[in-house]
Design an enzyme around this catalytic site. Sequence first.
Site, PDB file in Angstrom:
ATOM      1  N   LYS A 103       6.318  -4.202  -5.264  1.00 27.71           N
ATOM      2  CA  LYS A 103       5.043  -3.501  -5.417  1.00 27.71           C
ATOM      3  C   LYS A 103       5.017  -2.854  -6.780  1.00 27.71           C
ATOM      4  CE  LYS A 103       1.322  -2.555  -2.923  1.00 27.71           C
ATOM      5  NZ  LYS A 103       0.768  -3.342  -1.803  1.00 27.71           N
TER       6      LYS A 103
HETATM    7  P1  NAD Z   1      -9.748  -0.909  -2.620  1.00 28.02           P
HETATM    8  O1  NAD Z   1      -9.451  -0.148  -3.847  1.00 28.02           O
HETATM    9  O2  NAD Z   1     -10.550  -2.139  -2.706  1.00 28.02           O
HETATM   10  O3  NAD Z   1     -10.472   0.068  -1.569  1.00 28.02           O
HETATM   11  C1  NAD Z   1      -9.935   1.295  -1.178  1.00 28.02           C
HETATM   12  C2  NAD Z   1     -10.998   2.055  -0.419  1.00 28.02           C
HETATM   13  O4  NAD Z   1     -10.427   3.242   0.107  1.00 28.02           O
HETATM   14  C3  NAD Z   1     -12.185   2.479  -1.284  1.00 28.02           C
HETATM   15  O5  NAD Z   1     -13.372   2.315  -0.541  1.00 28.02           O
HETATM   16  C4  NAD Z   1     -11.913   3.958  -1.528  1.00 28.02           C
HETATM   17  O6  NAD Z   1     -13.096   4.696  -1.796  1.00 28.02           O
HETATM   18  C5  NAD Z   1     -11.311   4.334  -0.195  1.00 28.02           C
HETATM   19  N1  NAD Z   1     -10.567   5.578  -0.224  1.00 28.02           N
HETATM   20  C6  NAD Z   1      -9.677   6.013  -1.149  1.00 28.02           C
HETATM   21  N2  NAD Z   1      -9.269   7.243  -0.822  1.00 28.02           N
HETATM   22  C7  NAD Z   1      -9.882   7.570   0.324  1.00 28.02           C
HETATM   23  C8  NAD Z   1      -9.865   8.700   1.162  1.00 28.02           C
HETATM   24  N3  NAD Z   1      -9.098   9.768   0.869  1.00 28.02           N
HETATM   25  N4  NAD Z   1     -10.631   8.701   2.293  1.00 28.02           N
HETATM   26  C9  NAD Z   1     -11.404   7.646   2.585  1.00 28.02           C
HETATM   27  N5  NAD Z   1     -11.454   6.531   1.838  1.00 28.02           N
HETATM   28  C10 NAD Z   1     -10.718   6.518   0.720  1.00 28.02           C
HETATM   29  O7  NAD Z   1      -8.336  -1.169  -1.928  1.00 28.02           O
HETATM   30  P2  NAD Z   1      -7.965  -2.298  -0.859  1.00 28.02           P
HETATM   31  O8  NAD Z   1      -7.415  -3.447  -1.606  1.00 28.02           O
HETATM   32  O9  NAD Z   1      -9.093  -2.490   0.092  1.00 28.02           O
HETATM   33  O10 NAD Z   1      -6.726  -1.605  -0.118  1.00 28.02           O
HETATM   34  C11 NAD Z   1      -6.903  -0.717   0.978  1.00 28.02           C
HETATM   35  C12 NAD Z   1      -5.599  -0.593   1.745  1.00 28.02           C
HETATM   36  O11 NAD Z   1      -5.206  -1.889   2.223  1.00 28.02           O
HETATM   37  C13 NAD Z   1      -4.406  -0.081   0.939  1.00 28.02           C
HETATM   38  O12 NAD Z   1      -3.577   0.685   1.782  1.00 28.02           O
HETATM   39  C14 NAD Z   1      -3.699  -1.356   0.534  1.00 28.02           C
HETATM   40  O13 NAD Z   1      -2.334  -1.148   0.256  1.00 28.02           O
HETATM   41  C15 NAD Z   1      -3.904  -2.184   1.778  1.00 28.02           C
HETATM   42  N6  NAD Z   1      -3.755  -3.627   1.556  1.00 28.02           N
HETATM   43  C16 NAD Z   1      -4.543  -4.283   0.662  1.00 28.02           C
HETATM   44  C17 NAD Z   1      -4.389  -5.651   0.496  1.00 28.02           C
HETATM   45  C18 NAD Z   1      -5.274  -6.455  -0.414  1.00 28.02           C
HETATM   46  O14 NAD Z   1      -5.164  -7.690  -0.391  1.00 28.02           O
HETATM   47  N7  NAD Z   1      -6.147  -5.865  -1.189  1.00 28.02           N
HETATM   48  C19 NAD Z   1      -3.401  -6.335   1.223  1.00 28.02           C
HETATM   49  C20 NAD Z   1      -2.626  -5.634   2.140  1.00 28.02           C
HETATM   50  C21 NAD Z   1      -2.827  -4.285   2.302  1.00 28.02           C
END
Ligand code: NAD
Length: 410
Positions: A103
């Site tokens: 990561k």
């Molecule tokens: P992203 O940046 O596209 O979206 C994150 C979202 O979370 C945004 O809408 C943001 O406004 C919101 N957010 C941030 N802080 C917040 C808070 N305190 N309260 C409420 N909402 C809040 O990110 P993503 O890629 O969608 O990732 C989201 C989660 O999924 C993370 O934990 C990431 O590690 C996990 N994840 C992502 C992927 C991927 O392929 N993108 C894969 C596996 C896991």
Amino acid sequence: MSTFLANTQRYVEEACRTLAIPADVTKQLMTPHREVRVECNVAMDDGSIGTFMGFRVQHDDSRGPFKGGLRYHHHVDSDEVTALASLMTWKTAIVGVPFGGAKGGIAVKARELSEAELQRLTRRFVDGIHDIIGATKDIPAPDVNTNGQVMAWIFDQYTKYHGYEPGVVTGKPVALRGSVGRDAATGRGVIFALEELLTTLGESPQGLTAAIQGFGNVGTWAARDFVTLGGKIVAIADIAGTFVNPAGIDVEAAAAYARQHRSLAGFTGGEHLAGDAVLFTECDVRIPAALASVLTKDNAGDVRARIIVEGANGPTTPEADAIFAQRGIHVIPDVYANAGGVTVSYFEWSQNQQHFYWELERVNAELRKVMQRGFETLAKTRRKYDVSFREAAFIAGVGRVWDTTTTRGL
Ligand code: NAD
């Protein structure tokens, strides 16, 4: 040590104990292979110099090249990246994709940087880590506040050092040898995981309600697919707060709004409530899809849902997990539930190696198969050891990494 890292270590140690893995091997499995910290100096738009710390932790590569996302967030530090890298190691093993775990992250308030500043920051980070990444070494992908555009800059900067190598990152735009279906993959996998659980309960998503915290890549795609299957999204939340609509949020309108305004601030398609209100909205299915450690011992008693599917990494603390177990709430853990992203990243990487590109139907069908097999692994391990889904996931993942580590030898 941060709570998130301590919690992650605790799950791994418990799995090692269950599998009777010797103490020295447990230590070997838990210790990250390499941690890199690089200073990224960026020319800011106002003429000043911005200095940001970038991190890459390569946790384990016994099953294949290191693999894991890249996060831009002000909470990023060595502990957080280490915990997330460890989760990647077990996740890739649980769903059987041929990668290890890694990561990366940069400590930055990404929303405060212009697009040009973000590009320069990304390129400086690649300058610092280009020697340790690559299609057969370590392959970054999108995570919080990074996306296909950021992956395109990484690919381009890496190419300046090492020549044309699209497989150095996944989650690239399709025009730059990305895979169709990669943008939707994590959220889609979350809903496939939910469907697997519902099938064992004799239910379907039709008519169920869901609340989603985080309305970025994972949250929006999970919402879309849930609605396609006949479910209703009654609450969504992002950094601008919670938006509740018992009649059902118009997901496409919300997604378009969030894209245009870079958040849901000002969205009128639901009643606006405080940030964490989304955790307590009445619903059948709760999908945390933002950050870690949001479901804790202090709020787990008030969470109203029958099922929690972890789109985010590490959203539930072990204490909250115990409370959910007591309350009979099903928790589908992150290391399985959000594995759709790394799975389609694997498909993208394979397509890059073969220079042969798949159609969306094939991507989705293969993703479905991987998520089904993953669920079978969890269910079988759960029965064998009489444990929760999360414990089963860690036992299965750790067991596979233990096997490859030992077979490869020192
Ligand atoms: P992203 O940046 O596209 O979206 C994150 C979202 O979370 C945004 O809408 C943001 O406004 C919101 N957010 C941030 N802080 C917040 C808070 N305190 N309260 C409420 N909402 C809040 O990110 P993503 O890629 O969608 O990732 C989201 C989660 O999924 C993370 O934990 C990431 O590690 C996990 N994840 C992502 C992927 C991927 O392929 N993108 C894969 C596996 C896991």
